[in-house]
Design a protein around this motif. Structure first.
Motif, PDB file in Angstrom:
ATOM      1  N   GLU A 122      31.964  -1.222  47.670  1.00 53.83           N
ATOM      2  CA  GLU A 122      31.805  -2.064  48.855  1.00 53.83           C
ATOM      3  C   GLU A 122      32.417  -3.444  48.628  1.00 53.83           C
ATOM      4  O   GLU A 122      33.062  -4.006  49.518  1.00 53.83           O
ATOM      5  CB  GLU A 122      30.323  -2.191  49.203  1.00 53.83           C
ATOM      6  CG  GLU A 122      29.662  -0.889  49.628  1.00 53.83           C
ATOM      7  CD  GLU A 122      30.219  -0.369  50.939  1.00 53.83           C
ATOM      8  OE1 GLU A 122      30.787  -1.178  51.716  1.00 53.83           O
ATOM      9  OE2 GLU A 122      30.101   0.852  51.195  1.00 53.83           O
ATOM     10  N   GLN A 123      32.219  -3.973  47.450  1.00 58.60           N
ATOM     11  CA  GLN A 123      32.801  -5.279  47.136  1.00 58.60           C
ATOM     12  C   GLN A 123      34.331  -5.202  47.109  1.00 58.60           C
ATOM     13  O   GLN A 123      35.024  -6.124  47.565  1.00 58.60           O
ATOM     14  CB  GLN A 123      32.274  -5.770  45.781  1.00 58.60           C
ATOM     15  CG  GLN A 123      32.788  -7.148  45.381  1.00 58.60           C
ATOM     16  CD  GLN A 123      32.234  -7.595  44.037  1.00 58.60           C
ATOM     17  OE1 GLN A 123      31.400  -6.886  43.411  1.00 58.60           O
ATOM     18  NE2 GLN A 123      32.667  -8.750  43.572  1.00 58.60           N
ATOM     19  N   GLN A 130      35.967  -5.373  50.612  1.00 52.46           N
ATOM     20  CA  GLN A 130      36.093  -6.718  51.157  1.00 52.46           C
ATOM     21  C   GLN A 130      37.290  -7.441  50.549  1.00 52.46           C
ATOM     22  O   GLN A 130      38.026  -8.153  51.252  1.00 52.46           O
ATOM     23  CB  GLN A 130      34.808  -7.495  50.889  1.00 52.46           C
ATOM     24  CG  GLN A 130      33.589  -6.911  51.588  1.00 52.46           C
ATOM     25  CD  GLN A 130      32.324  -7.680  51.258  1.00 52.46           C
ATOM     26  OE1 GLN A 130      32.348  -8.680  50.518  1.00 52.46           O
ATOM     27  NE2 GLN A 130      31.186  -7.217  51.809  1.00 52.46           N
ATOM     28  N   SER A 188      34.762   8.224  54.590  1.00 47.57           N
ATOM     29  CA  SER A 188      34.468   7.000  53.823  1.00 47.57           C
ATOM     30  C   SER A 188      34.273   7.279  52.341  1.00 47.57           C
ATOM     31  O   SER A 188      34.303   6.336  51.537  1.00 47.57           O
ATOM     32  CB  SER A 188      33.230   6.314  54.388  1.00 47.57           C
ATOM     33  OG  SER A 188      32.106   7.186  54.329  1.00 47.57           O
ATOM     34  N   GLU A 198      29.077   2.913  44.255  1.00 48.14           N
ATOM     35  CA  GLU A 198      29.080   2.455  45.641  1.00 48.14           C
ATOM     36  C   GLU A 198      29.030   0.932  45.754  1.00 48.14           C
ATOM     37  O   GLU A 198      29.682   0.339  46.623  1.00 48.14           O
ATOM     38  CB  GLU A 198      27.912   3.080  46.392  1.00 48.14           C
ATOM     39  CG  GLU A 198      28.100   4.564  46.669  1.00 48.14           C
ATOM     40  CD  GLU A 198      26.934   5.142  47.450  1.00 48.14           C
ATOM     41  OE1 GLU A 198      25.936   4.401  47.678  1.00 48.14           O
ATOM     42  OE2 GLU A 198      27.000   6.331  47.832  1.00 48.14           O
TER      43      GLU A 198
END
Length: 603
Positions: free
Chosen positions: A585-586, A589, A427, A581
């Motif tokens: 993450e955004q 999406q 990841s 980070e």
């Protein structure tokens, strides 16, 4: 009483007849033995103590005496003795026996029918052993026990004399001659393993210097180079040639490409040439210059040179070099790589024809990962090949290496390349790539992945994250689109080029300072070609490989065995990635929505 006397008289007659029959058989036995001895004269070894002391006649007499004693012993043993035939030719005794049936339980005087059976016993005549006898006499009578006992005592006494006489005869006299085939006695002997040895041209190549800066040779000192090509090199800013060029160009010119004819020394077929040199060492120019120099004097236009390349991009690059040095000559360079229609490419070759088949073909092999396996090289049908290599080989005073004990293949890495591997979780790999560009300011970066889908998704992710000029280079693009992306990358308009292995083979991309293996390569040759896009022509370069925990051991062993100068561990602390980070993450999406929309459009 008359009945009893008549029975005794008949019994005496039967005994007399049996004795005569036995005597007749014994006589035949003697005849067979004498005939065998007279027909087959065999020289026998009697031992060291008998050398020179016993003549051949004495040896024959001793053997004949022993056989005579044995025959007498058989005569005294019983009335029904076995018939013996001795075949010296095959070294085998044949023993024939006859068995007689027992009389009836009532001891009638009438003789019953005899049952005959023959048993053959094969005996290898190592020591002329006595044949096996059948002591089970079927014709014993109760009244003859006393007489048989007396005969056995007499035979026993005479047998002792025979045995004592036989002891005086050495055993060596009874051995079979050396010409007989002896069955048995096979001993397992260790078979010496034959080690295959490498061919001389492969075990002792011509060494090319690894120092590309200090071992450069001026172009004017290259023997046999034409004046027009010297001017062309000077106009391109090339004053000196790299070691691989200064060694290989004169060798090709001398091997057969002289005066426009492909003829070797003394008119024989020229030798083939193999070159193993690191990426970015100037291999392309090493075969372009001698081919142009020879063909520029040919008047008849025919296809006389064929260059085979692994990728379309590399074919474009080599075609560009050929076209550049063919300017001002009658030579015409054509590329057939599937970028045009088949009809158009066929039309470009329709006016030319292949060279006559009687002209020999000279093969020139250039590669940074040239195999060292002689069995694979043999499939190429090389003619008296000559190898130029910068890979370390055994010195000339060492014995030739064996194929069976050959170490894993080693390759030559660029000397000015610094190799690193970065441990990471799955990841965190995109964050590490962004860290190289945004934090470490490594630009431009050529990033390699294992599939075109990965290249597309990673390119979308970096674009959505922002702050980086990124493009993908894979089979998803047309040939024209890939060519355009490469040009923009060289001009500095693109900071990150995410590519599959299509850009890993031989392409010279100027300005690449760093190569990142986003996906670890599975094979050492893939790794060498990837990192060879940087540190070219003696310039420094960096190579990073992002590894998962399960990949570290196998990858490090593979690189070390291949001859790497040493790959170092580069650890990126988690604190340096935390600042990205949230945005990451955004972006994930957003990426899911974009991919979903693309899939819907495809359907």
């Amino acid at each position: 009483m008359r009945k009893k006397s008549l029975s005794v008289h008949c019994q005496n007659l039967a005994v007399t007849a049996a004795a005569l029959s036995a005597t007749k058989r014994l006589y035949r036995t003697k005849v067979y033995v004498l005939v065998a001895m007279s027909l087959f004269s065999v020289n026998r070894y009697l031992g060291d103590e008998y050398d020179g002391s016993i003549s051949k006649d004495s040896k024959s007499l001793l053997l004949l005496a022993k056989l005579h004693l044995k025959a007498k012993r058989k005569q005294r043993q019983g009335l029904t003795g076995p018939r013996i035939k001795c075949s010296r030719r095959y070294g085998i005794h044949f023993v024939e026996k006859k068995r007689k049936a027992d009389n009836d339980r009532n001891h009638d005087s009438q003789s019953t029918t005899k049952k005959k059976s023959k048993a053959v016993i094969l005996n290898v005549c190592n020591n002329m052993q006595e044949p096996v006898e059948d002591e089970d006499n079927m014709r014993k009578k109760r009244g003859d026990e006393t007489q048989m006992n007396e005969q056995s005592e007499t035979v026993t006494g005479r047998d002792a004399e025979v045995e004592r006489a036989a002891e005086d005869i050495p055993n060596e006299t009874l051995n079979c001659s050396s010409g007989f085939t002896v069955i048995g006695g096979f001993e397992s002997k260790p078979v010496k393993k034959v080690h295959r040895v490498l061919p001389h041209w492969l075990a002792q190549p011509d060494i090319i210097s690894r120092d590309m800066k200090c071992k450069m040779v001026p172009c004017s000192q290259i023997e046999g180079l034409s004046v027009s090509l010297l001017k062309k090199l000077n106009s391109d800013g090339i004053q000196n040639l790299f070691p691989v060029q200064s060694e290989v160009i004169p060798a090709i010119l001398k091997s057969g490409l002289q005066h426009g004819l492909l003829i070797g020394q003394a008119g024989y077929r020229p030798r083939d040439v193999c070159v193993s040199a690191p990426t970015g060492s100037g291999k392309t120019l090493a075969f372009v210059i001698p081919i142009i120099q020879v063909l520029m004097k040919r008047a008849v236009c025919e296809i006389r040179a064929l260059a085979l390349l692994p990728t379309k991009e590399l074919a474009q690059q080599v075609c560009k070099v050929f076209t550049s040095y063919a300017e001002g000559t009658t030579l015409r360079v054509v590329m057939v790589a599937g970028q045009k229609s088949f009809a158009a490419e066929r039309a470009s070759l329709s006016e030319q024809s292949l060279s006559p088949p009687q002209i020999p073909l000279q093969k020139l092999l250039f590669s940074a990962t040239l195999t060292q396996n002689p069995e694979k090289l043999q499939q190429l049908g090389l003619h008296q090949p000559r190898l130029f290599s910068s890979v370390n080989h055994p010195s000339s005073h060492c014995p030739q290496p064996s194929i069976d004990n050959q170490k894993p293949e080693q390759f030559d890495f660029p000397p000015n390349l610094s190799e690193f591997y970065v441990p990471s979780a799955l990841s965190k790999k995109p964050l590490i790539l962004l860290h190289f560009i945004l934090s470490m300011k490594l630009s431009p970066i050529l990033c390699f992945v294992n599939s075109r889908d990965t290249a597309h998704r990673l390119c979308l992710l970096v674009k959505l994250f922002g702050g980086v000029q990124v493009a993908e280079f894979s089979s998803r693009l047309s040939p024209g689109g890939r060519k355009k992306k490469l040009k923009e990358f060289e001009q500095g308009k693109i900071n990150l080029l995410i590519s599959t292995d299509a850009a890993a083979r031989g392409i010279d991309i100027s300005g690449v300072k760093c190569v990142v293996n986003y996906d670890a390569p599975q094979y050492i040759r893939t790794y060498i070609h990837r990192i060879g896009r940087t540190a070219r022509a003696g310039k420094p370069g960096l190579a990073f490989t992002i590894l998962l925990g399960v990949q570290e051991k196998n990858f490090l062993q593979m690189v070390t065995k291949a001859g790497s100068f040493g790959i170092q561990k580069h650890v990126i602390k988690p604190a340096k990635l935390r600042c990205m980070e949230g945005r990451y993450e955004q972006t994930l999406q957003e990426l899911a929505g974009v991919i979903k929309e693309e899939n819907a459009n495809v359907k």
